[in-house]
Design an enzyme around this catalytic site. Structure first.
Site, mmCIF file in Angstrom:
data_model
loop_
_atom_site.group_PDB
_atom_site.id
_atom_site.type_symbol
_atom_site.label_atom_id
_atom_site.label_comp_id
_atom_site.label_asym_id
_atom_site.label_seq_id
_atom_site.Cartn_x
_atom_site.Cartn_y
_atom_site.Cartn_z
ATOM 1 N N ARG A 45 -5.731 16.141 20.999
ATOM 2 C CA ARG A 45 -6.267 15.518 22.426
ATOM 3 C C ARG A 45 -5.959 16.438 23.584
ATOM 4 O O ARG A 45 -4.751 16.331 23.881
ATOM 5 C CB ARG A 45 -5.509 14.116 22.526
ATOM 6 C CG ARG A 45 -5.869 13.206 21.374
ATOM 7 C CD ARG A 45 -5.375 11.623 21.514
ATOM 8 N NE ARG A 45 -5.896 10.743 20.601
ATOM 9 C CZ ARG A 45 -5.326 10.297 19.416
ATOM 10 N NH1 ARG A 45 -3.962 10.629 19.483
ATOM 11 N NH2 ARG A 45 -5.920 9.384 18.799
ATOM 12 N N ASP A 51 -10.688 3.317 14.022
ATOM 13 C CA ASP A 51 -10.527 1.886 14.831
ATOM 14 C C ASP A 51 -12.018 1.336 14.794
ATOM 15 O O ASP A 51 -11.766 0.162 14.841
ATOM 16 C CB ASP A 51 -10.051 2.111 16.194
ATOM 17 C CG ASP A 51 -8.839 3.065 16.125
ATOM 18 O OD1 ASP A 51 -8.053 3.032 15.221
ATOM 19 O OD2 ASP A 51 -8.711 3.676 17.278
ATOM 20 N N ASP A 63 -14.110 1.153 16.908
ATOM 21 C CA ASP A 63 -14.179 0.713 18.175
ATOM 22 C C ASP A 63 -15.088 1.211 19.110
ATOM 23 O O ASP A 63 -15.061 1.017 20.241
ATOM 24 C CB ASP A 63 -12.685 0.675 18.864
ATOM 25 C CG ASP A 63 -12.373 2.108 18.991
ATOM 26 O OD1 ASP A 63 -12.854 2.920 18.564
ATOM 27 O OD2 ASP A 63 -11.367 2.076 19.906
ATOM 28 N N ARG A 122 -5.741 0.452 17.645
ATOM 29 C CA ARG A 122 -5.560 0.824 19.114
ATOM 30 C C ARG A 122 -5.708 -0.604 19.994
ATOM 31 O O ARG A 122 -4.883 -1.489 19.486
ATOM 32 C CB ARG A 122 -6.359 1.766 19.687
ATOM 33 C CG ARG A 122 -5.950 2.462 20.906
ATOM 34 C CD ARG A 122 -6.807 3.499 21.557
ATOM 35 N NE ARG A 122 -6.668 4.827 20.747
ATOM 36 C CZ ARG A 122 -5.956 5.734 20.990
ATOM 37 N NH1 ARG A 122 -4.959 5.427 21.918
ATOM 38 N NH2 ARG A 122 -5.762 6.764 20.116
ATOM 39 N N THR A 164 -13.547 7.620 13.819
ATOM 40 C CA THR A 164 -12.196 7.151 14.201
ATOM 41 C C THR A 164 -11.893 5.910 13.242
ATOM 42 O O THR A 164 -12.993 5.268 12.901
ATOM 43 C CB THR A 164 -12.181 6.588 15.565
ATOM 44 O OG1 THR A 164 -11.091 5.642 15.762
ATOM 45 C CG2 THR A 164 -13.417 5.971 15.952
ATOM 46 N N GLY A 170 -7.906 11.379 17.425
ATOM 47 C CA GLY A 170 -7.333 11.162 16.207
ATOM 48 C C GLY A 170 -8.086 11.306 14.792
ATOM 49 O O GLY A 170 -9.492 11.036 14.860
ATOM 50 N N ASP A 210 -14.102 7.339 21.565
ATOM 51 C CA ASP A 210 -14.748 7.250 22.595
ATOM 52 C C ASP A 210 -14.003 8.397 23.802
ATOM 53 O O ASP A 210 -14.830 8.604 24.772
ATOM 54 C CB ASP A 210 -14.620 6.089 23.330
ATOM 55 C CG ASP A 210 -13.353 5.539 23.241
ATOM 56 O OD1 ASP A 210 -12.339 5.979 22.685
ATOM 57 O OD2 ASP A 210 -12.994 4.177 23.683
ATOM 58 N N GLU A 229 -2.570 -14.845 5.430
ATOM 59 C CA GLU A 229 -2.505 -16.200 5.947
ATOM 60 C C GLU A 229 -2.819 -16.292 7.509
ATOM 61 O O GLU A 229 -3.523 -17.249 7.879
ATOM 62 C CB GLU A 229 -1.039 -16.984 6.026
ATOM 63 C CG GLU A 229 -0.821 -17.699 4.497
ATOM 64 C CD GLU A 229 -0.990 -16.569 3.315
ATOM 65 O OE1 GLU A 229 -0.346 -15.503 3.256
ATOM 66 O OE2 GLU A 229 -1.613 -17.012 2.425
HETATM 67 O O1 F6P Z 1 -7.477 6.287 17.158
HETATM 68 C C1 F6P Z 1 -6.928 6.158 16.048
HETATM 69 C C2 F6P Z 1 -5.504 5.769 16.082
HETATM 70 O O2 F6P Z 1 -4.811 5.991 14.673
HETATM 71 C C3 F6P Z 1 -5.271 4.228 16.649
HETATM 72 O O3 F6P Z 1 -5.500 3.470 15.491
HETATM 73 C C4 F6P Z 1 -3.806 4.532 16.919
HETATM 74 O O4 F6P Z 1 -3.337 3.429 17.976
HETATM 75 C C5 F6P Z 1 -3.568 5.952 17.447
HETATM 76 O O5 F6P Z 1 -4.744 6.705 16.813
HETATM 77 C C6 F6P Z 1 -2.431 6.691 17.114
HETATM 78 O O6 F6P Z 1 -2.344 7.883 17.721
HETATM 79 P P1 F6P Z 1 -1.543 9.031 17.757
HETATM 80 O O7 F6P Z 1 -1.717 9.840 16.078
HETATM 81 O O8 F6P Z 1 -1.552 9.944 18.658
HETATM 82 O O9 F6P Z 1 -0.118 8.615 17.351
#
Ligand code: F6P
Length: 328
Positions: free
Chosen positions: A76, A132, A134, A176, A130, A15, A107, A192
């Protein structure tokens, strides 16, 4: 810096994330600075398999530090998951005399790089890119800071209308399987409630908390939900559940989606990308490989790729406590 490496390939994979262009620029210019060649590989591993690459010089990366997305495009690649695909990718590198690879991605991209390194002994360095955040071994990934700011700005706008209409909003953010974006954005936007995969809040506690908010005089509320939340319902089902169990609430749902991935990178992401690109190239020139560049306590660090892939990036528990205090 005397090194056997004369040509480095750079790619973006997985991504996309704001700051990837700044990282490409940094890798290309660091190569130029050290008088070695740099090849830009298009569409990540897929482009490598298909031989989609070209030489880049210092001027070819002008005016991109401020641009979101990635000029090298991203993908990907399913083909790279096969031995045959990786063999073709390796052949492209050998045919183009590329001695080492800088992979900017998450990753999944690092797993690909690691396997590639194992199979061919090929030098790979990862730069974490990324939204995320993560990845184990770095406090921040490229694009995370920008995505946080984009999401907070969007939620600020939603707050205006939520407050005008006394509404309860469920807002889904990306991430994700990780809750870093949700937790930080939730605190930053004054939500909240924040639902993240790392902490199963449960439906009863959510209802309880919303009731307490109403009793305490709140007329509108914002619940930030991580897309990977494990409560067992998606954001629309959650909203329906609350609607059924708490009549009287006027509820709306907003999914922020891919807008969080785009846009001009923040200054922090640009600086981080510039620093990481220099470190990635110079690490290769020092003869080291199979590491990911990270940032911890504002210092660049190197984490073995397998640890970066297998390790878990922990959520900030103290921030969860802060969010609970803030939403009183
Ligand atoms: O890893 C980055 C991300 O944007 C995640 O937050 C999300 O789950 C995923 O990629 C979405 O992937 P795609 O662009 O393939 O729909």
């Amino acid at each position: 810096m005397a090194s056997s490496i004369k040509k480095i390939g750079v790619m973006t994979s997985g991504g996309d994330a704001p700051g990837m262009n700044a990282a490409i620029r940094s890798v290309v210019r660091t190569c130029a600075f050290h008088n070695i060649k740099c090849m830009g590989i298009y569409r990540g591993y897929q482009g490598l398999i298909e031989g989609d690459l070209e030489e880049m010089d210092a001027r070819s990366v002008r005016n991109i530090i401020n641009r979101g997305g990635t000029i090298l495009k991203s993908a990907r690649s399913q083909d790279f998951r096969t031995k045959e695909g990786r063999k073709k990718a390796h052949e492209t590198l050998v045919a183009n005399e590329v001695d080492a690879l800088v992979v900017i991605g998450g990753d999944g991209s690092f797993t690909g790089g690691m396997v590639f390194n194992e199979e061919f002994g090929y030098p790979v360095i990862g730069i974490p890119g990324t939204i995320d955040n993560d990845i184990f071994g770095t406090k921040s990934t490229l694009g995370y800071d920008t995505a946080l700011n984009t999401a907070v700005e969007a939620i600020d706008r939603i707050r205006d209308t939520a407050s005008s209409h006394d509404r309860l909003f469920f807002i889904e953010v990306m991430g994700r399987d990780a809750g870093h974006i949700a937790l930080n954005v939730g605190v930053g936007a004054g939500a909240e409630e924040i639902l993240i995969p790392e902490e199963d809040m449960g439906l009863d506690r959510l209802l309880e908390s919303l009731k307490t908010s109403r009793v305490s005089g709140k007329t509108s509320s914002i619940v930030v939900v991580a897309e990977g939340d494990k409560i067992g319902k998606n954001v629309f089902q959650l909203a329906e559940y609350v609607e059924e169990n708490m009549p009287g609430y006027d509820i709306r749902v907003s999914v922020l989606g891919h807008m969080q991935r785009g846009g001009t990178p923040s200054c922090a992401d640009r600086v981080l990308a510039s620093r990481m690109g220099v470190k990635a190239v110079e690490t290769l020139l020092e003869g080291k490989s199979n590491f990911m560049v990270g940032i911890n306590n504002d210092e660049l660090s190197l984490t073995p790729l397998d640890r970066a892939v297998k390790g878990k990036s922990e959520i900030d528990k103290e921030l969860i406590r802060v969010s609970e205090i803030m939403s009183i």
